[in-house]
Design a protein around this motif. Sequence first.
Motif, PDB file in Angstrom:
ATOM      1  N   LEU A  51      -1.014  18.018  -5.649  1.00  0.00           N
ATOM      2  CA  LEU A  51      -2.358  18.764  -6.318  1.00  0.00           C
ATOM      3  C   LEU A  51      -2.547  18.165  -7.783  1.00  0.00           C
ATOM      4  N   TRP A  52      -3.819  17.463  -7.681  1.00  0.00           N
ATOM      5  CA  TRP A  52      -3.940  16.584  -8.890  1.00  0.00           C
ATOM      6  C   TRP A  52      -5.134  17.201  -9.406  1.00  0.00           C
ATOM      7  N   ARG A  53      -5.274  16.944 -10.971  1.00  0.00           N
ATOM      8  CA  ARG A  53      -6.686  16.817 -11.728  1.00  0.00           C
ATOM      9  C   ARG A  53      -6.931  15.203 -11.812  1.00  0.00           C
ATOM     10  N   ALA A  54      -8.573  15.084 -11.592  1.00  0.00           N
ATOM     11  CA  ALA A  54      -8.695  13.545 -11.479  1.00  0.00           C
ATOM     12  C   ALA A  54     -10.099  13.450 -12.250  1.00  0.00           C
ATOM     13  N   ARG A  55     -10.571  12.200 -12.399  1.00  0.00           N
ATOM     14  CA  ARG A  55     -11.888  11.971 -12.899  1.00  0.00           C
ATOM     15  C   ARG A  55     -12.649  11.028 -12.013  1.00  0.00           C
ATOM     16  N   ASP A  56     -13.772  11.839 -11.563  1.00  0.00           N
ATOM     17  CA  ASP A  56     -14.740  10.986 -10.569  1.00  0.00           C
ATOM     18  C   ASP A  56     -15.342   9.819 -11.571  1.00  0.00           C
ATOM     19  N   GLY A  57     -15.340   8.782 -10.996  1.00  0.00           N
ATOM     20  CA  GLY A  57     -15.781   7.446 -11.814  1.00  0.00           C
ATOM     21  C   GLY A  57     -17.397   7.445 -11.515  1.00  0.00           C
ATOM     22  N   GLN A  58     -17.925   8.081 -10.650  1.00  0.00           N
ATOM     23  CA  GLN A  58     -19.247   7.815 -10.143  1.00  0.00           C
ATOM     24  C   GLN A  58     -20.275   8.880 -10.783  1.00  0.00           C
ATOM     25  N   LEU A  59     -19.629  10.176 -10.810  1.00  0.00           N
ATOM     26  CA  LEU A  59     -20.280  11.251 -11.222  1.00  0.00           C
ATOM     27  C   LEU A  59     -19.778  11.731 -12.691  1.00  0.00           C
ATOM     28  N   GLY A  98     -14.408  33.135  -6.605  1.00  0.00           N
ATOM     29  CA  GLY A  98     -12.975  33.132  -6.360  1.00  0.00           C
ATOM     30  C   GLY A  98     -12.277  31.947  -5.669  1.00  0.00           C
ATOM     31  N   VAL A  99     -13.261  30.873  -5.140  1.00  0.00           N
ATOM     32  CA  VAL A  99     -12.771  29.838  -4.522  1.00  0.00           C
ATOM     33  C   VAL A  99     -13.587  28.591  -5.259  1.00  0.00           C
ATOM     34  N   ALA A 100     -12.764  27.488  -5.519  1.00  0.00           N
ATOM     35  CA  ALA A 100     -13.422  26.251  -5.832  1.00  0.00           C
ATOM     36  C   ALA A 100     -14.157  25.638  -4.716  1.00  0.00           C
ATOM     37  N   ARG A 101     -15.366  25.274  -5.273  1.00  0.00           N
ATOM     38  CA  ARG A 101     -16.297  24.563  -3.939  1.00  0.00           C
ATOM     39  C   ARG A 101     -15.702  23.457  -3.600  1.00  0.00           C
ATOM     40  N   VAL A 102     -15.639  23.150  -2.497  1.00  0.00           N
ATOM     41  CA  VAL A 102     -15.154  21.653  -1.800  1.00  0.00           C
ATOM     42  C   VAL A 102     -16.476  20.948  -1.945  1.00  0.00           C
ATOM     43  N   THR A 113      -8.322   4.381   2.477  1.00  0.00           N
ATOM     44  CA  THR A 113      -7.637   3.367   3.340  1.00  0.00           C
ATOM     45  C   THR A 113      -6.228   3.489   3.760  1.00  0.00           C
ATOM     46  N   SER A 114      -5.451   2.942   4.788  1.00  0.00           N
ATOM     47  CA  SER A 114      -4.294   2.890   4.989  1.00  0.00           C
ATOM     48  C   SER A 114      -3.480   2.492   4.075  1.00  0.00           C
ATOM     49  N   SER A 115      -3.864   1.432   3.012  1.00  0.00           N
ATOM     50  CA  SER A 115      -2.961   0.933   2.250  1.00  0.00           C
ATOM     51  C   SER A 115      -2.741   1.946   0.978  1.00  0.00           C
ATOM     52  N   GLU A 116      -3.427   2.827   0.931  1.00  0.00           N
ATOM     53  CA  GLU A 116      -3.284   3.785  -0.150  1.00  0.00           C
ATOM     54  C   GLU A 116      -2.092   4.950   0.121  1.00  0.00           C
ATOM     55  N   GLY A 117      -1.650   4.730   1.320  1.00  0.00           N
ATOM     56  CA  GLY A 117      -0.397   5.817   1.591  1.00  0.00           C
ATOM     57  C   GLY A 117      -0.852   7.031   1.712  1.00  0.00           C
ATOM     58  N   LEU A 118      -2.223   7.419   1.897  1.00  0.00           N
ATOM     59  CA  LEU A 118      -2.603   8.784   2.145  1.00  0.00           C
ATOM     60  C   LEU A 118      -3.171   9.050   3.496  1.00  0.00           C
ATOM     61  N   LEU A 119      -3.039  10.240   3.848  1.00  0.00           N
ATOM     62  CA  LEU A 119      -3.764  10.601   5.252  1.00  0.00           C
ATOM     63  C   LEU A 119      -4.889  11.244   5.081  1.00  0.00           C
ATOM     64  N   GLY A 120      -5.457  11.562   3.932  1.00  0.00           N
ATOM     65  CA  GLY A 120      -6.581  12.139   3.629  1.00  0.00           C
ATOM     66  C   GLY A 120      -6.552  12.887   2.072  1.00  0.00           C
ATOM     67  N   VAL A 121      -7.922  13.381   1.607  1.00  0.00           N
ATOM     68  CA  VAL A 121      -8.180  13.894   0.263  1.00  0.00           C
ATOM     69  C   VAL A 121      -9.151  14.966   0.427  1.00  0.00           C
ATOM     70  N   VAL A 122      -8.813  16.143  -0.114  1.00  0.00           N
ATOM     71  CA  VAL A 122      -9.927  17.092  -0.261  1.00  0.00           C
ATOM     72  C   VAL A 122     -10.332  17.081  -1.869  1.00  0.00           C
ATOM     73  N   VAL A 123     -11.597  17.027  -2.077  1.00  0.00           N
ATOM     74  CA  VAL A 123     -11.996  16.930  -3.293  1.00  0.00           C
ATOM     75  C   VAL A 123     -12.839  18.195  -3.677  1.00  0.00           C
ATOM     76  N   ALA A 124     -12.561  18.895  -4.870  1.00  0.00           N
ATOM     77  CA  ALA A 124     -13.021  20.128  -5.216  1.00  0.00           C
ATOM     78  C   ALA A 124     -13.318  20.190  -6.521  1.00  0.00           C
ATOM     79  N   GLU A 125     -14.348  20.878  -6.896  1.00  0.00           N
ATOM     80  CA  GLU A 125     -14.653  21.160  -8.149  1.00  0.00           C
ATOM     81  C   GLU A 125     -13.478  21.594  -9.344  1.00  0.00           C
ATOM     82  N   TRP A 126     -13.539  21.110 -10.594  1.00  0.00           N
ATOM     83  CA  TRP A 126     -12.415  21.633 -11.356  1.00  0.00           C
ATOM     84  C   TRP A 126     -12.541  22.945 -11.909  1.00  0.00           C
TER      85      TRP A 126
END
Length: 535
Positions: A51-59, A98-102, A113-126
């Motif tokens: 579970l991470w806080r991240a910065r959306d570089g596009q928006l 009561g729920v952050a918007r997906v 991508t498979s090179s990232e070592g991730l199987l998926g990402v769920v992005v929600a509002e902070w």
Amino acid sequence: MDTRRSEQAGEASQVGIRAQSGSLAPGRVVGDGRYRLLAQFGVDERAAAHLWRARDGQLKRDVALTLLVGDPADAEAARLARRTLERAAHASKFGHGGVARVLDVLSLGSGVTSSEGLLGVVVAEWTKGSDLIDLVAQRPVAPAAAARMVQALAEAVDHAHQNGLVLGLDHPQRLRLTPDGALKLAFPGPLPEATLRDDVKALGAVLYLLLTGRWALPGGPAAIPAAPHSPNGRVIPPRSLVATVPVELSSLAVRTIEDGGHGGIRTSAAILRVLDQVAEAEERTQLIKAVGEDEAVAEPDGTVWTTKKPVKDVARRKKLAFGVTVLVVATVVILAWGGMMLINLFQGESKSSGPQINVAASPSSQVAPPSGEQPPPGQPTTPAPPGVGAAVQPSAVAVFNPGSKGDSPGRAKNTTDGDAGTGWKTDEYDKQFPVLKDGVGLIMTFKDPVNLSQLKIDAGSPGSKVEIRSADKKNPKLDETKVVGSGELAAGESTIALQQPQQAQYFIIWITQLGENDKGKFVTEIKELTFLPAG
């Protein structure tokens, strides 16, 4: 707070935070180069979800990321991740405070991508605020505050379950405390096997955590001590750990968590009912304590200070003083009028020949004479509109929210208290009705059936649209009610005339379209209601 929490999360989870392609660390970019990791807020080891806080570089905004870490070559892990992503995508259609918007769901080949070592990402509002672990790190939360926090979260669960959605809030690091004191699911992404029952048990576990600082479900973070169990395997009640916990809350937490026995609680609606009762009892207790303390000191502005907490009683005292004043003025008017009638009788004069008696009174303190008689001499009157009788008062007002709970049920009674400074508001919605639900409203119960002709609504939300419905029982379904009038509310008082006078004991104000506030949220506010029967 966020930096300190990130350090605690890293120390608490030594199982590793490494993906196949390298360490997940602040500064790394994931999601096809779009999201830059800022700080970690936990690990749900049951699903290898980081579970991470991240910065959306596009928006150019902060977001909450649930990173599903794993080897793409592991077929079973990939299958489970796909299931989590599917459930998260389904939840993106759900909106509740009561729920952050997906915002987005990324899968292998679609943003990941498979090179990232991730199987998926769920992005929600902070979600701004603080971690739940930080909240209980020093000491448990006061029982009344804990009940209010869980109440708000339970309303979100109730709304989601009505839509067939599992939220997956059975891990404390997925929750955050907002600046206004509400708990919110900040990192959505239910486990593949999570059920509606798991959400309900999670509510009990969150309540247990707030009351004791301990987590009572399997799979909790190492940063939180596990709840103790008795030799027979049952969780120790919160009251046995913290003596100040009320019996009702202690019992609610245990009965919600445990699966066995006949006294278990299985639905969020049942939890809300108990929490409502606890909240009302707590309010009464605090009021009695505040007013009854020997050491209480009354300030000039009406505040009653005690050694525990200040209680503002100004509005209550003003209402009581106003009622007493009205009663006194009314008594004076009646006695004066009766005296004049006796004088006229003894003097043999007509009613119109006596001197005028003027009583300085507000319109609200005027007393109507018996039917068929003239008002007392000199007393001004406000004639009702043609064909309309004097206003009638309902004996009860409640929120009408079929199949749901919430929308400030405790404030419904404010709409008929004669004080426009109080009132009732719906919840704030991200989307307009009927996207999330058909509507919400208020149901009025009269002591006896009334032949209603008009309804005046003093509102603070222009643009709201309402239907006036009649019902023949106290708790009807919406399709068991009948539309007898409708209209759009303006700022201030609006009058809605029924299609024709309607005889009923129960009437409903059903909101079909909400107003919009300055935050872009959809909400309707009703300050006062006036019911006018046919004359």
